[in-house]
Design a protein around this motif. Structure first.
Motif, PDB file in Angstrom:
ATOM      1  N   ALA A  72       0.831  -1.199   0.000  1.00  0.00           N
ATOM      2  CA  ALA A  72       0.000   0.000   0.000  1.00  0.00           C
ATOM      3  C   ALA A  72       0.866   1.250   0.000  1.00  0.00           C
ATOM      4  CB  ALA A  72      -0.919  -0.010   1.225  1.00  0.00           C
ATOM      5  N   PRO A  73       0.279   2.393  -0.386  1.00  0.00           N
ATOM      6  CA  PRO A  73       1.053   3.643  -0.419  1.00  0.00           C
ATOM      7  C   PRO A  73       1.579   4.025   0.965  1.00  0.00           C
ATOM      8  CG  PRO A  73      -1.002   3.868  -1.647  1.00  0.00           C
ATOM      9  CD  PRO A  73      -1.094   2.575  -0.912  1.00  0.00           C
ATOM     10  N   ASP A  74       2.759   4.621   0.994  1.00  0.00           N
ATOM     11  CA  ASP A  74       3.339   5.023   2.274  1.00  0.00           C
ATOM     12  C   ASP A  74       2.727   6.306   2.826  1.00  0.00           C
ATOM     13  OD1 ASP A  74       4.412   6.926   0.577  1.00  0.00           O
ATOM     14  OD2 ASP A  74       6.491   6.265   0.789  1.00  0.00           O
ATOM     15  N   SER A  75       1.885   6.969   2.036  1.00  0.00           N
ATOM     16  CA  SER A  75       1.168   8.160   2.475  1.00  0.00           C
ATOM     17  C   SER A  75      -0.137   8.235   1.691  1.00  0.00           C
ATOM     18  CB  SER A  75       2.003   9.422   2.240  1.00  0.00           C
ATOM     19  OG  SER A  75       2.304   9.574   0.871  1.00  0.00           O
ATOM     20  N   GLU A  76      -0.988   9.170   2.061  1.00  0.00           N
ATOM     21  CA  GLU A  76      -2.290   9.246   1.409  1.00  0.00           C
ATOM     22  C   GLU A  76      -2.157   9.573  -0.071  1.00  0.00           C
ATOM     23  OE1 GLU A  76      -6.628  11.485   1.738  1.00  0.00           O
ATOM     24  OE2 GLU A  76      -5.211  11.590   3.395  1.00  0.00           O
ATOM     25  N   LYS A  77      -2.875   8.812  -0.884  1.00  0.00           N
ATOM     26  CA  LYS A  77      -2.875   9.017  -2.327  1.00  0.00           C
ATOM     27  C   LYS A  77      -4.321   9.069  -2.840  1.00  0.00           C
ATOM     28  CE  LYS A  77       1.640   8.831  -3.169  1.00  0.00           C
ATOM     29  NZ  LYS A  77       2.135   8.660  -1.795  1.00  0.00           N
ATOM     30  N   SER A  78      -5.175   9.753  -2.087  1.00  0.00           N
ATOM     31  CA  SER A  78      -6.585   9.830  -2.470  1.00  0.00           C
ATOM     32  C   SER A  78      -6.763  10.633  -3.761  1.00  0.00           C
ATOM     33  CB  SER A  78      -7.397  10.490  -1.356  1.00  0.00           C
ATOM     34  OG  SER A  78      -7.382   9.712  -0.189  1.00  0.00           O
ATOM     35  N   ALA A  79      -7.777  10.251  -4.520  1.00  0.00           N
ATOM     36  CA  ALA A  79      -8.196  10.967  -5.726  1.00  0.00           C
ATOM     37  C   ALA A  79      -7.145  10.988  -6.827  1.00  0.00           C
ATOM     38  CB  ALA A  79      -8.622  12.402  -5.393  1.00  0.00           C
TER      39      ALA A  79
END
Length: 309
Positions: A45-52
């Motif tokens: 999963a991404p190491d930080s938020e990757k929303s939108a």
């Protein structure tokens, strides 16, 4: 159809998301899967938020990968997008074998209607589908002031029956290969009305732009919403009045367009159902649009031929 999967040869599930590897939705899902003691659980999963970020991928730059500590699972945090994470996780570079199922989520916020286009959560599942693997995206209809962190655990538990059923069908080689599933769980997930087969509707959040003085000003927007390009009001500025310094703008919610047709994902979710929407990759235009351009194109060719003389 069997509703459980045998524990002798445990199927492998790979989990990704777009909220980041530390997000409560992903962690709750992994805890529930691990506690079931039926699956080999992997996380990429991404190491930080990757929303939108939708289905964007990293093409030019390299991405970094680090081991992450999640109890009961083999986990990696990746600097890329959800689609990157899925692609890397199923490539054989990190894990010893292909997963039997890819699950993306649980997202903090629903993914219905046209929001699906913007969703990194849905893209995580779509990427697996593009590579020929069964997948589903999971989203919880989080409402501030009403929802709490424990609801993610309830949502994960509510998804176990369909996860088990899918894996049983995969084992029997009877699971369809022409779609993936988008699942949304209602806000009051503890009292949901059960699973309901739905279709993607046309609901969408209307967004505008607000000028701000710093990046911290303004609220955080839902990851799957889009903007509305409406006319500017008293703050309207044309090119002659724009000051020379850089300007900052943030999105703001200004309304919504709601699709109230029967059996659509948004309406059924609001009615309290766990919506199950089969999705593909191709987006076909409405039939009347096909008919319109069938009439238009011959004339376009004639006009071009005449103007070229």
């Amino acid at each position: 159809m069997e509703c459980t999967v045998g524990t002798g040869d445990r199927p492998a599930i790979m989990v990704t998301n777009d909220d980041g590897i530390d997000a409560p939705g992903l962690l709750a899902l992994v805890r529930v899967l691990v506690s079931a003691n039926r699956f080999v659980v992997r996380v990429c999963a991404p190491d930080s938020e990757k929303s939108a970020v939708s289905h964007s991928i990293t093409w030019i730059s390299a991405i970094s990968v680090k081991r992450a500590d999640i109890n009961g699972a083999t986990a990696f945090a990746v600097s890329g997008t959800p689609a990157d994470c899925t692609s890397l996780g199923i490539s054989g570079s990190l894990f010893p074998s292909m997963p039997d199922l890819v699950i993306s989520g649980i997202n903090k916020g629903r993914n219905c209607g046209y929001h699906i286009v913007y969703s990194g959560t849905v893209a995580g599942a779509r990427e697996a589908f593009l590579q020929g693997l069964p997948s589903l995206s999971l989203s919880y209809d989080w409402v501030g002031g009403t929802s709490n962190i424990d609801d993610f655990t309830l949502a994960a538990e509510a998804c176990l029956p369909i996860i088990n059923a899918i894996l049983a069908e995969i084992k029997n080689k009877s699971y369809p290969q022409k779609c993936f599933l988008n699942v949304d769980l209602p806000t009051n997930v503890a009292n949901h009305k059960g699973y309901k087969l739905t279709r993607q509707g046309k609901s969408i959040g209307k967004m505008g732009w607000q000028q701000v003085t710093s990046d911290a000003q303004g609220g955080q927007m839902l990851s799957t919403m889009t903007m509305e390009t409406n006319s500017l009001t008293s703050t309207e500025m044309d090119a002659s009045t724009v000051p020379p310094q850089n300007l900052l703008f943030k999105r703001e919610v200004i309304g919504a367009i709601v699709d109230d047709d029967d059996n659509t994902d948004y309406r059924s979710l609001r009615e309290g159902y766990i919506t199950v929407t089969p999705l593909g990759v191709l987006s076909h235009a409405e039939i009347d649009c096909q008919a319109y351009f069938k009439e238009l194109l011959p004339g376009v060719t004639e006009c071009f031929s005449s103007s070229a003389l």
